[in-house]
Design a protein around this motif. Structure first.
Motif, PDB file in Angstrom:
ATOM      1  N   HIS A 146       0.837  -1.208   0.000  1.00  0.00           N
ATOM      2  CA  HIS A 146       0.000   0.000   0.000  1.00  0.00           C
ATOM      3  C   HIS A 146       0.871   1.257   0.000  1.00  0.00           C
ATOM      4  O   HIS A 146       0.546   2.250  -0.660  1.00  0.00           O
ATOM      5  N   TYR A 147       1.977   1.224   0.726  1.00  0.00           N
ATOM      6  CA  TYR A 147       2.880   2.375   0.759  1.00  0.00           C
ATOM      7  C   TYR A 147       3.584   2.579  -0.576  1.00  0.00           C
ATOM      8  O   TYR A 147       3.844   3.709  -0.995  1.00  0.00           O
ATOM      9  N   ASN A 148       3.903   1.479  -1.253  1.00  0.00           N
ATOM     10  CA  ASN A 148       4.654   1.586  -2.509  1.00  0.00           C
ATOM     11  C   ASN A 148       3.784   2.075  -3.665  1.00  0.00           C
ATOM     12  O   ASN A 148       4.287   2.702  -4.599  1.00  0.00           O
ATOM     13  N   ASP A 219       6.781   1.128  10.635  1.00  0.00           N
ATOM     14  CA  ASP A 219       5.424   1.669  10.600  1.00  0.00           C
ATOM     15  C   ASP A 219       4.719   1.248  11.882  1.00  0.00           C
ATOM     16  O   ASP A 219       5.012   0.202  12.460  1.00  0.00           O
TER      17      ASP A 219
END
Length: 262
Positions: A146-148, A219
């Motif tokens: 999701h972060y990428n 995170d």
């Protein structure tokens, strides 16, 4: 006429050598057990690695793949994984060899504790690994993907780096699940009491989040996945110590009395 002191020294030396020989034999047997299990699994080494990589592969983007940056990585990494699986499977026999070596030097009340202690430790370590595989890995990889996505970065990893990551997680969560055993032992040996364990609870909570911040990805969600079970298991250890040992205030006295009786 022989010197009594010389005879005693020779007897001590023979005893020491016999212990070394027994230790060597125990280590050889333990090593052979791991090798035998490894040879039985080596044919399925690629399948075992694919099983280990499944949590990542299920969260990679469509057509996402793992990469190999080392010429021999595609061969040796599955072999390493299979060897580690073989060690985990053979671990009960390895622990038995250790037990058989140290048992003659233990008191009777200590011998009674070894079997449940080793069995529960092995079970809890496997539970920690299972928790990491089925809960932690999918969650972390989903969060990382999701972060990428907003960055437009393609999420790929080298299989050797992936192996290092999952081993770190397995060890971290395996050791974390040993916390109840550690707590019970500390109370049993009289090092701490249940009252003291309750008093240091705030420090344990802070320490749990520090350990989680060091071990897990940077995170908050990943840190909570390790910190929360660590705190819960600490509380479970306090409850287990109260049930099986008592408050712990008399455990040291009881231990010494049991030793003198044996």
């Amino acid at each position: 006429m022989s010197d009594p002191q010389q005879t005693q020294d020779e007897g001590t030396e023979e005893t020491f050598i016999s212990h070394l020989v027994e230790l060597r034999d125990r280590i050889i047997r333990a090593g052979i057990s791991v090798i035998v299990v490894f040879l039985g699994l080596v044919y399925w080494a690629p399948d075992i690695f694919r099983l280990l990589a499944r949590p990542l592969m299920q969260n990679l983007p469509r057509d996402g793949k793992m990469i190999v940056t080392d010429v021999t990585g595609s061969f040796f990494v599955p072999m390493k994984v299979t060897m580690l699986v073989a060690f985990v499977i053979a671990l009960p026999f390895v622990l038995y060899q250790i037990w058989a070596f140290v048992a003659p030097g233990l008191y009777q009340h200590e011998k009674k504790l070894v079997a449940p202690l080793v069995g529960s430790s092995y079970t809890l370590f496997l539970c920690g690994m299972a928790f990491a595989y089925f809960v932690v890995f999918p969650t972390i990889f989903r969060v990382m993907a999701h972060y990428n996505a907003p960055l437009g970065a393609e999420m790929t990893t080298d299989i050797d780096n992936y192996l290092s990551f999952v081993l770190t997680m397995f060890i971290a969560f395996g050791v974390t699940f040993e916390v109840p055993i550690i707590v019970v032992l500390l109370v049993r040996m009289g090092v701490l009491t249940v009252k003291k364990l309750k008093e240091i609870r705030p420090y344990v909570i802070v320490g749990a989040f520090i350990v989680a911040a060091v071990v897990t990805p940077p995170d908050v969600f990943s840190q909570l996945i390790l910190a929360v079970p660590l705190i819960v298991l600490y509380e479970a250890g306090i409850i287990a110590a109260r049930l099986f040992v008592g408050t712990g205030e008399k455990s040291a006295t009881d231990e010494s009395e049991a030793a003198s009786e044996s």
